[in-house]
Design a protein around this motif. Structure first.
Motif, PDB file in Angstrom:
ATOM      1  N   GLU A 279       0.813  -1.218   0.000  1.00 11.42           N
ATOM      2  CA  GLU A 279       0.000   0.000   0.000  1.00 11.42           C
ATOM      3  C   GLU A 279       0.846   1.267   0.000  1.00 11.42           C
TER       4      GLU A 279
ATOM      5  N   PHE B  47      -1.869  -2.156 -10.100  1.00 11.59           N
ATOM      6  CA  PHE B  47      -1.763  -3.529 -10.575  1.00 11.59           C
ATOM      7  C   PHE B  47      -3.052  -3.900 -11.295  1.00 11.59           C
TER       8      PHE B  47
ATOM      9  N   GLN C 169     -10.160   7.554  -2.955  1.00 10.68           N
ATOM     10  CA  GLN C 169     -10.682   8.307  -1.810  1.00 10.68           C
ATOM     11  C   GLN C 169      -9.690   8.373  -0.657  1.00 10.68           C
ATOM     12  N   ARG C 170      -8.680   7.480  -0.665  1.00  5.25           N
ATOM     13  CA  ARG C 170      -7.732   7.518   0.436  1.00  5.25           C
ATOM     14  C   ARG C 170      -6.634   8.550   0.206  1.00  5.25           C
TER      15      ARG C 170
ATOM     16  N   LEU D 153       2.080   1.439  -6.652  1.00  8.46           N
ATOM     17  CA  LEU D 153       2.190   0.781  -7.941  1.00  8.46           C
ATOM     18  C   LEU D 153       0.827   0.184  -8.266  1.00  8.46           C
TER      19      LEU D 153
ATOM     20  N   LEU E 298     -12.363  -7.037  -9.820  1.00  8.70           N
ATOM     21  CA  LEU E 298     -13.166  -5.945  -9.306  1.00  8.70           C
ATOM     22  C   LEU E 298     -13.845  -6.427  -8.030  1.00  8.70           C
ATOM     23  N   PHE E 299     -14.057  -5.522  -7.098  1.00 10.98           N
ATOM     24  CA  PHE E 299     -14.705  -5.910  -5.847  1.00 10.98           C
ATOM     25  C   PHE E 299     -16.180  -6.183  -6.106  1.00 10.98           C
TER      26      PHE E 299
ATOM     27  N   SER F 148      -5.779   5.420  -8.416  1.00 14.66           N
ATOM     28  CA  SER F 148      -5.015   5.388  -7.167  1.00 14.66           C
ATOM     29  C   SER F 148      -3.694   6.115  -7.335  1.00 14.66           C
TER      30      SER F 148
ATOM     31  N   TYR G 123     -12.130   3.341  -4.779  1.00  9.77           N
ATOM     32  CA  TYR G 123     -11.540   2.643  -3.637  1.00  9.77           C
ATOM     33  C   TYR G 123     -10.149   3.181  -3.288  1.00  9.77           C
ATOM     34  N   GLY G 124      -9.311   3.317  -4.319  1.00 15.19           N
ATOM     35  CA  GLY G 124      -7.967   3.814  -4.037  1.00 15.19           C
ATOM     36  C   GLY G 124      -7.948   5.333  -3.994  1.00 15.19           C
TER      37      GLY G 124
ATOM     38  N   ARG H 185      -9.660   1.924 -12.120  1.00 12.12           N
ATOM     39  CA  ARG H 185      -9.481   1.868 -10.675  1.00 12.12           C
ATOM     40  C   ARG H 185      -8.013   1.977 -10.318  1.00 12.12           C
ATOM     41  N   ALA H 186      -7.176   1.267 -11.092  1.00 11.37           N
ATOM     42  CA  ALA H 186      -5.738   1.332 -10.810  1.00 11.37           C
ATOM     43  C   ALA H 186      -5.204   2.730 -11.063  1.00 11.37           C
TER      44      ALA H 186
END
Lengths: 228, 269, 357
Positions: free
Chosen positions: C73, C79, C101-102, C77, C86-87, C148, C98-99, C144-145
């Motif tokens: 994390e 992936f 918002q952090r 990188l 996908l979740f 992040s 997902y990535g 999504r990747a």
């Protein structure tokens, strides 16, 4: 419809069963994760120990609890220092129920976690989530249907728990006289069959409600993640 | 009664001429058929508190013909009511014998009060305390924690205990400090382990344990008489089972019961 | 610039990598089981090497010597897997975020709108992964990747489970990511054609060892690499320039030779790659007549290599062409280095590839 005593018994049973789930489920989740995701020496032994309350006669389990947590038990002094009494107290009934319910919840939870694709957890890590965040946002969420099953099993087992409870905390009306203990008491009195039967019907109704509730919750959780 | 008890002139070993030999054989057969079959096995349901004594009287390896089943009197009575294959029932309370009698499950003519018992107040070994059996005794202050006893709602020992406590006027002080056990042996264990500082059990139970000491014996005037009625189960009342019941009143049996601390009631045979 | 020095014991062999990747996109090519996926897992931090050193643009991600081991994390990188992963319990939009918002606003390199538009996944936002097609899911996984804000993308055969049509539709998106977003990529694939769509820089892996590293056309000459290339069906890739159009076909020039290629609707002067499989080329000792085949290219045999039960004949037609023939044919035609041959290629055996930029 129900007499005041019956309400008391029902209320106590529900409180004890819910508290027991509150105690055994998190423990089952932690242990289930450990057994599902980690390899280590002694894992088989640990697994066996966790299942001990399942195979031991409940009275034996109750006796072991007495040995461990009674006033003169191994942890007696520690509990005393913390001002906590478990023997002959409803908290002890919760502990007894949680101990016998734990293996059942553990099996369901472990299975559910094993079904979660570990690669999804890996992806989440690469997206920036630390191990705890992955656990709560991915693993637990995906294992949710199984967790509900585990909760139901723990609840049902706690509701019916008798042998360990009666040995560890006796049959004190208002404190530890749960539905099974009350049924037992009535059966032991000549002419008590009717009262016992009423309680039997009550516990059937409660168990059915719990079953339906957990089934609904599990379905909702599962509906979100139909596998391809 | 064994073959050795048979009168000599019926013994097959007796010398006689061939024709009388055959007649003697027929007579022997008839006689044997009519003998009380002492070797016939018997099933006895008995209250748990009789466990020690009965097992000593009829050790399993020497008496494979005796099947003993120990449990709470209530459970046994319900089982017999449901048709369990018991020949003899020894109850720890009159109530359950009355229950079976009312339902015609026992042979009323065979019912006897076999034994009595006493109640004692016990404490863990080495932790006895002073106690006078007077209404004005501050029983609440005499010990800490709960009083272990059989569940006063249904266990006979507990019912007697409650009667005694009520007679002494101690019930109000102790009613909230009870640890009701599903049977009197469990109560004993709690006191043995020091989980409870005091308990009320049968004198026989206290005698059997090395880890408790008797604080005082409760006079039987304070409670209903503790009686162990015995009876034959109605469908199985035969000469054979009657003999087994009689054995319970024999001198040998009485000696065993006395040794275990029971009070003997009926006159010996 | 990515420095990789990795050693890890695997069940059948030891992985031993020691390379520096300078190009924006480096493809990792190799047969199955060569350790390609393991390599990506090691770079991402999901697996720990036995020893090694991983450094990206001066930032040490892992070093046995220094005792550094950045958790996945913290490596930033991205992936993308062959299975989109996908979740399933989150909507497409939630997956994308997902990535994202952090990250703090300062860390966010891309904005969701930008990525959604780039990958054309706007209509999919409210839907659930289970209800998307394979191509849609891979685009979402890519998005999504990207969201992040990775410093580098690791892609493990992301198009392998898609059909050819889908592949050719997604590859442009990957080129956008490479060119417009400027994110370096490590791209694992066993398809030469796919690789060449994105880069010419290739790392060839076999049984955990780096067999070759460099420009594809240089690397492909290596006799040890050739058999590997054939594992999935060797495809020759020829650079051509469009000369003119025609009925159902185009004319193109490859070096000095003229080719009839399938209709491509591009203006003259466009330069692009065309591919032809080694299986689809016929060799002849003389220039044939009366055949429907439109392309007969003259060349000289430079090499005859045995690969398993077949033979790979390399012919120089101004450009390198590899042809698969049977040993019987080699014997019958007397194919040997120096021999002049004609290569027959049907127009429809030629596959239009990406433009050369």
């Amino acid at each position: 419809m129900l007499s005041p005593q019956e309400w008391d018994v029902l209320g106590l049973s529900l409180r004890v069963a819910l508290a027991s789930v509150g105690l055994s489920l998190p423990a089952a989740i932690a242990m289930g994760w450990l057994l599902a995701r980690r390899e280590f020496r002694g894992k088989l032994l640990l697994d066996g120990l966790c299942h001990l309350p399942l195979v031991l006669p409940p009275v034996v389990t109750g006796y072991v609890l007495l040995l461990a947590f009674g006033r003169r038990g191994w942890f007696g002094p520690v509990l005393d220092a913390l001002g906590v009494t478990l023997a002959f107290d409803w908290k002890g009934a919760v502990l007894a129920s949680a101990v016998v319910a734990f293996p059942l919840a553990l099996r369901a939870v472990r299975l559910a976690i094993e079904e979660v694709d570990p690669r999804l957890e890996g992806v989440a890590r690469t997206l920036g989530a630390g191990p705890w965040r992955v656990f709560f946002t991915v693993t637990l969420r995906l294992a949710a249907p199984g967790l509900w099953v585990g909760a139901l099993l723990a609840f049902a087992r706690s509701l019916g728990e008798f042998g360990a409870t009666i040995t560890f905390v006796a049959n004190i009306a208002g404190q530890t006289r749960t539905i099974p203990a009350a049924i037992y008491t009535f059966l032991n009195q000549p002419g008590g069959e009717d009262a016992a039967l009423r309680l039997v019907w009550i516990s059937v109704a409660v168990s059915l409600a719990a079953l339906l509730g957990s089934e609904w919750a599990a379905r909702r959780a599962r509906g979100r993640q139909e596998m391809r | 009664m064994t073959l050795a008890d048979v009168p000599p002139n019926l013994s097959p070993m007796s010398r006689s001429r061939p024709r009388r030999h055959r007649a003697a054989g027929w007579i022997l057969l008839l006689a044997l058929a009519n003998l009380p079959a002492r070797a016939e096995p018997v099933t006895i349901f008995a209250a748990a508190s009789l466990g020690g004594a009965l097992s000593e009287l009829w050790p399993p390896h020497r008496h494979p013909d005796v099947s003993l089943s120990f449990a709470g009197s209530s459970m046994l009575a319900r089982q017999i009511d449901a048709g369990a294959p018991a020949d003899l029932f020894l109850s720890a309370s009159q109530d359950w014998m009355d229950y079976l009698q009312a339902r015609g499950r026992i042979d009323m003519t065979s019912r006897i009060d076999l034994l009595g018992n006493r109640l004692v107040i016990i404490a863990p070994q080495g932790e006895g305390f002073e106690l006078t059996l007077q209404p004005d005794t501050d029983i609440g202050a005499a010990f800490d924690g709960r009083l272990a006893l059989g569940d006063p709602d249904h266990v006979p020992a507990g019912i007697y205990a409650r009667q005694a406590l009520q007679a002494l006027g101690w019930w109000p002080a102790l009613a909230d400090r009870l640890a009701p056990a599903s049977d009197v042996r469990a109560a004993l264990v709690w006191v043995e382990r020091g989980e409870c500082a005091a308990g009320i059990v049968y004198a026989t139970d206290a005698a059997a344990s090395r880890n408790v000491e008797v604080v005082t014996t409760i006079p039987d005037s304070l409670h209903a008489p503790i009686r162990y009625p015995a009876a034959l189960v109605s469908r199985r009342s035969t000469a054979s089972t009657r003999r087994w019941l009689d054995t319970l009143r024999s001198a040998a049996a009485r000696a065993v019961f006395r040794r275990h601390g029971f009070t003997l009631l009926t006159a010996s045979e | 610039m990515l420095t990789l020095c990795l050693r890890r014991r695997l069940s059948h062999f030891d992985l031993n990598i020691n390379v520096v990747c300078r190009e924006p996109v480096t493809a990792i090519y190799g047969p199955s089981g060569a350790g390609k996926t393991t390599l990506l897992n090691l770079v991402s931090g999901l697996t720990r090497p036995d020893s090694g050193h991983v450094e990206l643009d001066g930032d040490v991600l892992y070093s046995t010597a220094e005792g550094t081991d950045r958790p996945p994390e913290a490596r930033r990188l991205g992936f993308v897997f062959q299975d989109d992963l996908l979740f399933p319990h989150l909507s497409v939009e939630a997956n994308l975020r997902y990535g994202y918002q952090r990250l703090t606003p300062a860390e966010r390199r891309f904005d969701p709108g930008q990525i959604v538009e780039l990958l054309e996944i706007g209509p999919l936002l409210g839907r659930w992964p289970q209800h998307l097609s394979g191509g849609e899911r891979q685009r979402v996984a890519l998005g999504r990747a990207l969201l992040s804000s990775p410093r580098m993308l690791l892609m493990d055969e992301p198009l392998a489970s898609l059909d050819q049509g889908l592949k050719s539709r997604i590859i442009p998106y990957l080129r956008h990511v490479r060119s417009d977003l400027g994110i370096p990529i490590l791209y694992v694939s066993h398809s030469v054609a796919e690789i060449l769509e994105l880069t010419r820089q290739v790392l060839v892996l076999r049984e955990g060892e780096v067999l070759a590293h460099g420009d594809f056309f240089d690397v492909a000459r290596d006799p040890e690499v050739l058999p590997l290339l054939d594992e999935y069906g060797l495809e020759n890739v020829l650079p051509v320039e469009i000369v003119g159009g025609g009925e159902g076909a185009c004319t193109a020039r490859c070096g000095e030779q003229i080719l009839r290629i399938p209709a491509c609707h591009r203006p003259a002067g466009t330069r692009l790659f065309v591919g032809v499989r080694a299986d689809d080329v016929i060799l002849a000792r003389q220039s044939p007549e009366g055949l429907s085949v439109r392309n007969t290219l003259r060349g000289t045999v430079t090499e005859v290599a045995a690969v398993g039960a077949t033979r790979l004949v390399t012919v120089d037609i101004g450009h390198r062409l590899v042809v698969k023939v049977t040993p019987e044919a080699v014997a019958e035609l007397g194919l040997a280095p120096g021999l002049q041959v004609w290569c027959l290629i049907k127009t429809h055996s030629l596959r239009l590839g990406p433009e050369i930029d």
